[in-house]
Design a protein around this motif. Structure first.
Motif, PDB file in Angstrom:
ATOM      1  N   SER A  26      59.483   9.116  33.413  1.00 47.70           N
ATOM      2  CA  SER A  26      59.114   9.337  34.811  1.00 47.70           C
ATOM      3  C   SER A  26      59.327  10.783  35.199  1.00 47.70           C
ATOM      4  N   MET A  27      60.441  11.354  34.782  1.00 47.78           N
ATOM      5  CA  MET A  27      60.723  12.740  35.121  1.00 47.78           C
ATOM      6  C   MET A  27      59.693  13.668  34.484  1.00 47.78           C
ATOM      7  N   ALA A  28      59.313  13.389  33.253  1.00 46.03           N
ATOM      8  CA  ALA A  28      58.315  14.224  32.581  1.00 46.03           C
ATOM      9  C   ALA A  28      56.971  14.103  33.288  1.00 46.03           C
ATOM     10  N   GLU A  29      56.596  12.875  33.633  1.00 43.17           N
ATOM     11  CA  GLU A  29      55.337  12.682  34.346  1.00 43.17           C
ATOM     12  C   GLU A  29      55.371  13.353  35.704  1.00 43.17           C
ATOM     13  N   SER A  30      56.501  13.223  36.396  1.00 40.93           N
ATOM     14  CA  SER A  30      56.572  13.787  37.735  1.00 40.93           C
ATOM     15  C   SER A  30      56.555  15.304  37.692  1.00 40.93           C
ATOM     16  N   SER A  31      57.163  15.910  36.679  1.00 37.36           N
ATOM     17  CA  SER A  31      57.130  17.372  36.632  1.00 37.36           C
ATOM     18  C   SER A  31      55.740  17.876  36.278  1.00 37.36           C
ATOM     19  N   SER A  32      55.011  17.141  35.433  1.00 41.40           N
ATOM     20  CA  SER A  32      53.653  17.585  35.110  1.00 41.40           C
ATOM     21  C   SER A  32      52.689  17.266  36.240  1.00 41.40           C
ATOM     22  N   SER A  33      52.936  16.171  36.961  1.00 41.52           N
ATOM     23  CA  SER A  33      52.022  15.817  38.046  1.00 41.52           C
ATOM     24  C   SER A  33      52.377  16.518  39.340  1.00 41.52           C
ATOM     25  N   SER A  34      53.583  17.109  39.443  1.00 37.97           N
ATOM     26  CA  SER A  34      53.949  17.778  40.690  1.00 37.97           C
ATOM     27  C   SER A  34      53.064  18.985  40.938  1.00 37.97           C
ATOM     28  N   THR A  35      52.633  19.655  39.882  1.00 35.58           N
ATOM     29  CA  THR A  35      51.722  20.783  40.049  1.00 35.58           C
ATOM     30  C   THR A  35      50.393  20.286  40.594  1.00 35.58           C
ATOM     31  N   SER A  36      49.836  19.244  39.992  1.00 36.27           N
ATOM     32  CA  SER A  36      48.564  18.719  40.473  1.00 36.27           C
ATOM     33  C   SER A  36      48.743  18.100  41.856  1.00 36.27           C
ATOM     34  N   GLU A  37      49.904  17.516  42.125  1.00 36.99           N
ATOM     35  CA  GLU A  37      50.193  16.951  43.443  1.00 36.99           C
ATOM     36  C   GLU A  37      50.171  18.061  44.489  1.00 36.99           C
ATOM     37  N   GLN A  38      50.801  19.181  44.195  1.00 37.42           N
ATOM     38  CA  GLN A  38      50.824  20.298  45.134  1.00 37.42           C
ATOM     39  C   GLN A  38      49.435  20.905  45.308  1.00 37.42           C
ATOM     40  N   GLU A  39      48.636  20.881  44.265  1.00 35.76           N
ATOM     41  CA  GLU A  39      47.285  21.435  44.350  1.00 35.76           C
ATOM     42  C   GLU A  39      46.380  20.612  45.252  1.00 35.76           C
ATOM     43  N   ARG A  40      46.620  19.315  45.344  1.00 38.24           N
ATOM     44  CA  ARG A  40      45.756  18.472  46.161  1.00 38.24           C
ATOM     45  C   ARG A  40      46.189  18.435  47.620  1.00 38.24           C
ATOM     46  N   LEU A  41      47.342  18.978  47.933  1.00 40.94           N
ATOM     47  CA  LEU A  41      47.853  18.965  49.300  1.00 40.94           C
ATOM     48  C   LEU A  41      47.532  20.274  50.009  1.00 40.94           C
ATOM     49  N   LEU A  42      47.319  20.178  51.311  1.00 40.33           N
ATOM     50  CA  LEU A  42      47.171  21.384  52.119  1.00 40.33           C
ATOM     51  C   LEU A  42      48.489  22.144  52.107  1.00 40.33           C
ATOM     52  N   PRO A  43      48.452  23.447  52.246  1.00 46.24           N
ATOM     53  CA  PRO A  43      49.713  24.205  52.291  1.00 46.24           C
ATOM     54  C   PRO A  43      50.585  23.738  53.454  1.00 46.24           C
ATOM     55  N   ILE A  44      51.851  23.483  53.171  1.00 45.51           N
ATOM     56  CA  ILE A  44      52.744  22.926  54.183  1.00 45.51           C
ATOM     57  C   ILE A  44      52.960  23.892  55.346  1.00 45.51           C
ATOM     58  N   ALA A  45      52.894  25.190  55.087  1.00 40.61           N
ATOM     59  CA  ALA A  45      53.052  26.170  56.168  1.00 40.61           C
ATOM     60  C   ALA A  45      51.906  26.030  57.171  1.00 40.61           C
ATOM     61  N   ASN A  46      50.702  25.809  56.683  1.00 42.91           N
ATOM     62  CA  ASN A  46      49.545  25.627  57.574  1.00 42.91           C
ATOM     63  C   ASN A  46      49.685  24.337  58.380  1.00 42.91           C
ATOM     64  N   VAL A  47      50.129  23.277  57.721  1.00 44.63           N
ATOM     65  CA  VAL A  47      50.322  21.998  58.405  1.00 44.63           C
ATOM     66  C   VAL A  47      51.364  22.163  59.504  1.00 44.63           C
ATOM     67  N   GLY A  48      52.471  22.806  59.180  1.00 42.79           N
ATOM     68  CA  GLY A  48      53.526  23.033  60.168  1.00 42.79           C
ATOM     69  C   GLY A  48      53.041  23.868  61.340  1.00 42.79           C
ATOM     70  N   ARG A  49      52.259  24.886  61.062  1.00 43.79           N
ATOM     71  CA  ARG A  49      51.724  25.753  62.125  1.00 43.79           C
ATOM     72  C   ARG A  49      50.820  24.955  63.072  1.00 43.79           C
ATOM     73  N   ILE A  50      49.979  24.106  62.519  1.00 43.96           N
ATOM     74  CA  ILE A  50      49.094  23.281  63.345  1.00 43.96           C
ATOM     75  C   ILE A  50      49.921  22.290  64.170  1.00 43.96           C
ATOM     76  N   MET A  51      50.931  21.702  63.559  1.00 43.34           N
ATOM     77  CA  MET A  51      51.784  20.757  64.282  1.00 43.34           C
ATOM     78  C   MET A  51      52.483  21.452  65.450  1.00 43.34           C
ATOM     79  N   LYS A  52      52.964  22.669  65.240  1.00 44.34           N
ATOM     80  CA  LYS A  52      53.687  23.402  66.290  1.00 44.34           C
ATOM     81  C   LYS A  52      52.798  23.725  67.480  1.00 44.34           C
TER      82      LYS A  52
END
Length: 157
Positions: free
Chosen positions: A24-50
């Protein structure tokens, strides 16, 4: 004997869970990069929320991450529907009209008309901007030509 046998089973279960955890840890570390790539940047999300909250409001990291997941999933959902429409029509480019269509097709009827108005206004602004750039570029070229033409006329005439 059953106690030691039970102890053995516990050890085997522990070893199995360690192996599963390692996988699980190996899968999560390899998929965390692809997970982050599919998400909007958190700074932009936070700015819109504010923007919608009072100036003194705070937003937890967990709230930003939850919203980041939700909006990214929503965008993927709508884009997937628009993309499927384009595929069926044998087109390769998803455009704003396809996204508006997908919003309606997916049941987001209340959001489609404002999105359509936004798209129309955006296109108007882009046309105006292109016209301004064209006028500015034409004006610069005319000025440059005048500078170069004058000395030639003076020396010839």
């Amino acid at each position: 004997m059953s106690a030691s046998n039970n102890n053995n089973n516990d050890d085997n279960a522990f070893e199995s869970s360690k192996a599963v955890f390692s996988i699980s840890m190996a899968e999560s570390s390899s998929s965390s990069t692809s997970e982050q790539e599919r998400l909007l940047p958190i700074a932009n999300v936070g700015r819109i929320m504010k923007q919608i909250l009072p100036p003194n409001a705070k937003i937890s990291k967990e709230a930003k991450e939850t919203m980041q997941e939700c909006v990214s999933e929503f965008i993927g959902f709508v884009t997937g529907e628009a993309s499927e429409k384009c595929r069926k029509e044998r087109r390769k480019t998803v455009n704003g009209d396809d996204v508006c269509w997908a919003m309606t097709a997916l049941g987001f009827d209340d959001y489609a008309p404002p999105l359509k108005r936004y798209l129309e206004r955006y296109r108007e602004i882009e046309v105006d901007r292109a016209n301004q750039n064209r006028a500015a570029n034409t004006g610069e070229n005319d000025d440059n030509n005048l500078l170069f033409d004058k000395p030639q006329r003076d020396s010839a005439g």
